[in-house]
Design a protein around this motif. Sequence first.
Motif: not given
Lengths: 337, 337
Positions: A67-68, A89, A98-101, A103, A118, A121, B56-57, B98-100, B121
């Motif tokens: 659910p990413l 979001t 959920r967002p993983v982001f 830049l 990214l 994942w 990565r999981l 990474r931020p979640v 996670w």
Amino acid sequence: MSDGKPARPTMEDVARHAGVSQMTVSRVMSSKGYISEKVRDKVLAAARDIGYVQNRLARGLRSEQTPLIAVVLPTLGNTVFTDVLSGITDALTQNGYRPVFGLTEYSETREETLVRDLLSWRPSGIVLTGLEHSETTRQAIRASGVRVAEIMDVDGPAMECAFGLSQKAAGQHTARHLLGKGHRRFAYAGSQNGQDLRAVKRLEGFRQTLRDAGAVMISEDVSTAPSSMVEGRRLTADILSRADQPDAIYYASDDLAAGGLMHCLSNGIDVPGTLALAGFNGLPFLNALPLQLTTVETPRYEIGLQAGRFLVSDQAQEALPDGCVDLGFTLIPGQTC
Amino acid sequence: MSDGKPARPTMEDVARHAGVSQMTVSRVMSSKGYISEKVRDKVLAAARDIGYVQNRLARGLRSEQTPLIAVVLPTLGNTVFTDVLSGITDALTQNGYRPVFGLTEYSETREETLVRDLLSWRPSGIVLTGLEHSETTRQAIRASGVRVAEIMDVDGPAMECAFGLSQKAAGQHTARHLLGKGHRRFAYAGSQNGQDLRAVKRLEGFRQTLRDAGAVMISEDVSTAPSSMVEGRRLTADILSRADQPDAIYYASDDLAAGGLMHCLSNGIDVPGTLALAGFNGLPFLNALPLQLTTVETPRYEIGLQAGRFLVSDQAQEALPDGCVDLGFTLIPGQTC
DNA sequence: CTGAAAGCGCTAACAT
DNA sequence: ATGTTAGCGCTTTCAG
């Protein structure tokens, strides 16, 4: 007890405590299949007792879906993108995603590495900014099979579905508005060294309309710095310091335009009498200015919301004309032109 | 080829193509152990050829650690938090993390469920806003063993390490400044129905200093809406419509204060002669106002950066006085008091 | 309605 | 410097 490893409880542990099989615990946790009320309660109680927290890595690995949603944005230093991120979001959260982001800072190379990273994942969807991406990026995404939503721009073919507005049309619309007010000699002020491809498209639309109307673009100044009021003020001073004076300045963003307005107010330049100003985005801080700035309001939050919803919806979107959803824009007349 | 399942390539596939064992591929991918130049190149080439993307999981599951940092913020609708998020993201990105993230909308209950969810996670760290958290939240975090950084506030005990500023001191400082300018009759205007605990602490500090100086707080208006200029304008009109008039208004945020300033300018109220105004945060849009607003500038980006760095640094931080890192604040005098 | 077995893709630990 | 074996915690599949 050795505390070298806290050994977080697993479903196995919950199962033991509840006197059922590990599989039953799994069914309860994911609310899948039929479970008797009694067993469910017993399992839930046991889970709470021992402080069980599910392991999404294991779940994702086995079930081959997470659910990413990966979110790739140029920067967070611009309200535009934080508004969009808010929308994304909200849409995701409502559906348990959920967002993983990451830049890009407007770099295509960074976008490439970021997307690859990214994708590792195994997200079920990805949000990309704009319609322009390297072939490597496209291939990686195609190969991964994730759903893609492109945001901000709809002037071009979308990989799957794009949510945004016609940047070119926005530029044209602003030009027509300015022309309609009688302005004929224009200057353009941008930032970020032309890396913001949406701004470039607006400028193209603007130029085209000027050309069609026989008006002239006296100068185009694009600084390398990110968009800010200070930068807008500086650019404006520069533009007005030259022999050839414009009667209107089109800015790539509201920040720049606001800075320009400050310059005019501080130097007693009559706006819009001597000089007209127009910005882009319709940011809320414009309401704090002494003069309502003419700008084009964009549906930023809505763009994020719809893109997010698209990615988490289970049924495939109906075929769209060219895969683009144009959320439009609104010209706010204001008092600066 | 059946396209029912794209079957993303695994290390096994790369190994086959490169003519090595799967373990060797793993070593190349994670740059661990000694690998001959020749084999490394062969493996990398094979990976590129078949479009391998690491999973990565699987890696996280097996190695029991992920380069993920959970970030819990109240909202993205406030520049304060997007600035902090920028800092966090920069710090993380520089170290391959990474931020979640998730948003609480200032609700403690939502924070609880969010933290649980994010913890699933198996992140290696978590960022929490403020120092106040439910016992459930604390337990979940303690049990998970992740590192915690609390941000914004340093007035109280930190779970592990907090990065921010003394909100109380900021309130006191503002009060002293206002008192020093000769103001004696105060009003307070806040938003978000007091859910922003940092604002509450500032108000407490402010009140205390007034009390000590024998000055009075005539009224405290707190709206339920989120902070915005419109809301600030409305609150200000309300405050000034009453019989008992303050000679200074302390706002919970710059947005509110800017709205108040607009009300005064539009109604010919002399600022700061008749009424003084003070805000909080030092947001850049203040530079766009006709009058420089008196405010307290906060190191938002720096807070995020340091919190992020703390979480991804491998060596444990040296023991800090009370686990708090006070990044301070700066009073910007301005022209509104 | 519940359970047993198998294995997702990777890395730790031990070979060699 | 490279290979082998085992198994992380879960869900899929197949039995009952």
